[in-house]
Design an enzyme around this catalytic site. Structure first.
Site, short mmCIF file in Angstrom:
data_model
loop_
_atom_site.label_atom_id
_atom_site.label_comp_id
_atom_site.label_asym_id
_atom_site.label_seq_id
_atom_site.Cartn_x
_atom_site.Cartn_y
_atom_site.Cartn_z
N ASN A 7 0.94 -1.26 0.01
CA ASN A 7 0.04 0.01 0.17
C ASN A 7 0.73 1.28 -0.07
O ASN A 7 1.57 1.79 1.18
CB ASN A 7 -0.83 -0.05 1.29
CG ASN A 7 -1.86 1.05 1.49
OD1 ASN A 7 -1.82 2.07 0.50
ND2 ASN A 7 -2.79 1.05 2.43
N ARG A 92 -2.53 -2.03 -3.46
CA ARG A 92 -3.78 -1.21 -3.48
C ARG A 92 -3.81 -0.36 -4.31
O ARG A 92 -2.96 0.59 -4.02
CB ARG A 92 -3.78 -0.96 -1.74
CG ARG A 92 -5.00 -0.11 -1.58
CD ARG A 92 -5.02 0.64 -0.27
NE ARG A 92 -6.05 1.25 -0.24
CZ ARG A 92 -6.31 2.47 0.42
NH1 ARG A 92 -5.24 3.08 1.03
NH2 ARG A 92 -7.46 3.31 0.62
N HIS A 181 -13.07 2.84 0.24
CA HIS A 181 -13.04 1.64 1.45
C HIS A 181 -13.72 0.33 0.71
O HIS A 181 -14.20 -0.63 1.29
CB HIS A 181 -13.75 2.02 2.58
CG HIS A 181 -13.25 3.01 3.12
ND1 HIS A 181 -14.12 3.96 3.89
CD2 HIS A 181 -12.24 3.29 3.62
CE1 HIS A 181 -13.27 5.01 4.42
NE2 HIS A 181 -12.19 4.59 4.29
N GLY A 213 -11.05 7.79 8.58
CA GLY A 213 -11.97 7.89 7.26
C GLY A 213 -13.34 6.93 7.49
O GLY A 213 -13.25 6.04 8.12
N ARG A 242 -12.55 15.05 8.48
CA ARG A 242 -13.58 15.64 7.14
C ARG A 242 -14.92 15.83 7.48
O ARG A 242 -15.80 15.19 8.27
CB ARG A 242 -13.51 14.54 6.17
CG ARG A 242 -12.30 14.10 5.41
CD ARG A 242 -12.30 13.33 4.30
NE ARG A 242 -10.85 12.66 3.74
CZ ARG A 242 -10.78 11.29 3.92
NH1 ARG A 242 -11.76 10.21 4.19
NH2 ARG A 242 -9.64 10.82 3.40
N ASP A 285 -9.80 11.76 17.54
CA ASP A 285 -9.65 10.61 18.31
C ASP A 285 -10.87 10.49 18.98
O ASP A 285 -11.14 11.25 20.11
CB ASP A 285 -8.44 10.29 18.94
CG ASP A 285 -8.19 8.64 19.07
OD1 ASP A 285 -9.03 8.30 20.07
OD2 ASP A 285 -7.00 8.34 18.68
N GLU A 336 -15.21 -1.10 15.31
CA GLU A 336 -14.57 -2.28 16.04
C GLU A 336 -14.23 -2.16 17.47
O GLU A 336 -14.30 -3.11 18.19
CB GLU A 336 -13.39 -2.87 15.35
CG GLU A 336 -13.51 -3.21 14.00
CD GLU A 336 -12.09 -3.38 13.30
OE1 GLU A 336 -11.27 -3.67 14.00
OE2 GLU A 336 -12.33 -3.56 11.84
N GLU A 386 -8.32 -5.44 5.27
CA GLU A 386 -8.17 -5.15 3.81
C GLU A 386 -6.97 -5.86 3.41
O GLU A 386 -7.07 -6.12 2.03
CB GLU A 386 -7.96 -3.52 3.56
CG GLU A 386 -9.39 -2.71 3.79
CD GLU A 386 -9.29 -1.47 4.14
OE1 GLU A 386 -8.88 -1.13 5.46
OE2 GLU A 386 -9.57 -0.59 3.21
P1 ADP Z 1 -7.77 5.05 9.24
O1 ADP Z 1 -7.44 3.48 8.86
O2 ADP Z 1 -8.98 5.87 8.54
O3 ADP Z 1 -6.91 5.97 9.71
P2 ADP Z 1 -8.73 3.53 11.54
O4 ADP Z 1 -9.69 2.64 10.93
O5 ADP Z 1 -7.36 2.83 11.79
O6 ADP Z 1 -8.83 4.64 10.60
O7 ADP Z 1 -9.48 4.18 12.75
C1 ADP Z 1 -8.82 4.97 13.66
C2 ADP Z 1 -9.75 5.54 14.56
O8 ADP Z 1 -10.31 4.64 15.37
C3 ADP Z 1 -8.95 6.45 15.58
O9 ADP Z 1 -8.75 7.92 14.90
C4 ADP Z 1 -9.98 6.46 16.83
O10 ADP Z 1 -10.80 7.54 16.87
C5 ADP Z 1 -10.48 4.98 16.75
N1 ADP Z 1 -10.18 4.12 17.71
C6 ADP Z 1 -9.28 3.33 17.72
N2 ADP Z 1 -9.19 2.86 18.91
C7 ADP Z 1 -10.27 3.14 19.65
C8 ADP Z 1 -10.77 2.40 21.10
N3 ADP Z 1 -10.46 1.72 21.65
N4 ADP Z 1 -12.09 3.30 21.38
C9 ADP Z 1 -12.47 4.13 20.68
N5 ADP Z 1 -12.16 4.70 19.33
C10 ADP Z 1 -10.96 3.89 19.07
#
Ligand code: ADP
Length: 401
Positions: A7, A92, A181, A213, A242, A285, A336, A386
């Site tokens: 990627n 990717r 996605h 995202g 965003r 976050d 998740e 992915e």
């Molecule tokens: P991307 O691939 O779009 O960068 P991810 O799917 O990895 O994003 O998601 C990252 C986001 O998931 C973090 O910015 C945070 O907001 C959220 N996140 C990760 N772990 C936790 C958790 N334990 N509790 C709540 N939110 C979480």
């Protein structure tokens, strides 16, 4: 078969080696700051050697791939003896335009095709191509496959992908909804069907890919019929930074009020908006925002409410578009891991006959049904993968299966 999944970004390169027989990732890592000063992270997951970090010079992507291949074949830290043990490389690719409706074996024609649609993803496709060219130079005899973020959404009907602009913007410039996605939406919708002992063609599924995202898709009997991201990943849900859907007239209004350029408005909507912008720049976050909201921070609370409400509206729209829904899946970082977010969204969905099992909802990153047995719609936490999806599609193409 061992598949190297790449990627490639403009200054970074993520990789994993996946053994498709066991579906296990045996090594992974990241080249960062390519063309700047270089940082390399590598992890042998087969022998659990832990993360190794170094700062080699990484002048370009070819040098990055060469460092990756050296690490993978290193007698001490590697997971293979020679490059012959890599059966294929899966790349990717962000944008396949209308040209690529599924994953394809990479040929000269495919490379030209990816280059042609680069106009639609000027930041991403050229970077993805540098990864292809670098692997080609270093592993000329290894087959490579392109897996597109947009491909799964190409089954959308025109009524879902057309914008109500004068038609020539579509015919001249291909301005339409593409969605992103796609690899994740496809993987999760198929895997959840198999998990339930069904064929994807038996279910109406809504996949909520909620990460930094974020996008939602409506998958009707295995085919994507709508998705929330558009020409670019800016449309749809409220995301980390965003804005998602807004009145398009806001762009001109902001430009006339603040005299910033269209480019600057675009940057602001992509990088300074979403829950980050709504919370007054507190954080993108969800962990930070929920902590602040618990401590009484009203801006953080509002950001989370706006975010969840938008997801709820899309679920309603897609249940209507498919005339029903059998399964709703939450995936990606927030989907998740964030029990609060899932509970907040499900609290609106009683009209669909959904009841949440609050105890089951207390789950992080593992497959679990979080709706009660009586719930009319099954709700799942279903982790996306992915890289595994790219590896499996690559294997299917090179092995003709
Ligand atoms: P991307 O691939 O779009 O960068 P991810 O799917 O990895 O994003 O998601 C990252 C986001 O998931 C973090 O910015 C945070 O907001 C959220 N996140 C990760 N772990 C936790 C958790 N334990 N509790 C709540 N939110 C979480």
């Amino acid at each position: 078969m061992n598949i190297l999944v790449i990627n490639c970004g403009s200054s970074s390169l993520k990789f994993q080696v996946i053994d498709t027989d066991t579906r296990a990732c045996i090594a992974k890592g990241l080249c960062e700051r390519i063309g700047i000063d270089g940082a390399f992270t590598y992890e042998n997951l087969r022998d659990n050697t832990g993360k190794m970090k170094s700062n080699p010079e990484i002048a370009d992507h070819k040098m990055g791939i060469s460092i990756v291949l050296d690490a993978l074949t290193d007698p001490k830290t590697g997971v293979i003896h020679s490059l012959k043990e890599i059966g294929a490389v899966g790349h990717r690719i962000v944008h396949g335009g209308e040209k690529f409706t599924k994953s394809v074996l990479i040929t000269d024609d495919v490379i030209s095709g990816i280059r042609e649609v680069s106009e639609l993803a000027p930041l991403h496709n050229p970077a993805n191509l540098t990864g292809i060219m670098a692997c080609r130079a270093l592993m000329p005899d290894t087959p490579m496959v392109a897996v597109f973020d947009t491909a799964f959404h190409q089954t959308m009907p025109p009524k879902a992908y057309m914008y109500a602009l004068p038609l020539h913007y579509y015919t001249d410039y291909k301005i339409r909804r593409y969605g992103f996605h796609g690899t994740s939406h496809e993987f999760v919708s198929k895997e959840v069907a198999h998990y339930l002992g069904k064929d994807p063609s038996e279910l109406k599924t809504i996949v909520c890919h909620l990460g930094n995202g974020a996008s939602v898709s409506a998958v009707d009997h295995g085919k994507c019929v709508d998705t929330s991201m558009g020409l670019t990943p800016l449309e749809g849900l409220v995301m980390g930074t965003r804005c998602g859907d807004i009145d398009p007239a806001i762009v001109d209004y902001i430009m006339s009020k603040t005299h910033i350029s269209a480019y600057d408005v675009d940057q602001m909507m992509n990088k300074e908006s979403g829950v980050y912008g709504l919370s007054g720049g507190l954080s993108s976050d969800f962990r930070d925002l929920e902590k602040a909201a618990d401590e009484g921070n009203e801006k953080a609370k509002l950001a989370l409410e706006v975010w969840a409400y938008r997801v709820v509206k899309y679920i309603g729209a897609y249940a209507a578009a498919m005339n029903g829904v059998d399964v709703i899946c939450f995936t990606a970082g927030v989907g998740e891991n964030d029990a609060w977010a899932r509970a907040e969204i499900c609290s609106y969905l009683g009209y669909l006959g959904i009841t949440l099992d609050e105890k089951a909802n207390d789950v992080h990153g593992e497959i679990r049904q979080i709706s009660t047995p009586e719930s009319k719609v099954k709700v799942f936490v279903f982790p996306t993968n992915e890289e595994l999806a790219i590896a499996e599609q690559t294997y299917a193409i090179v092995s003709g299966k």
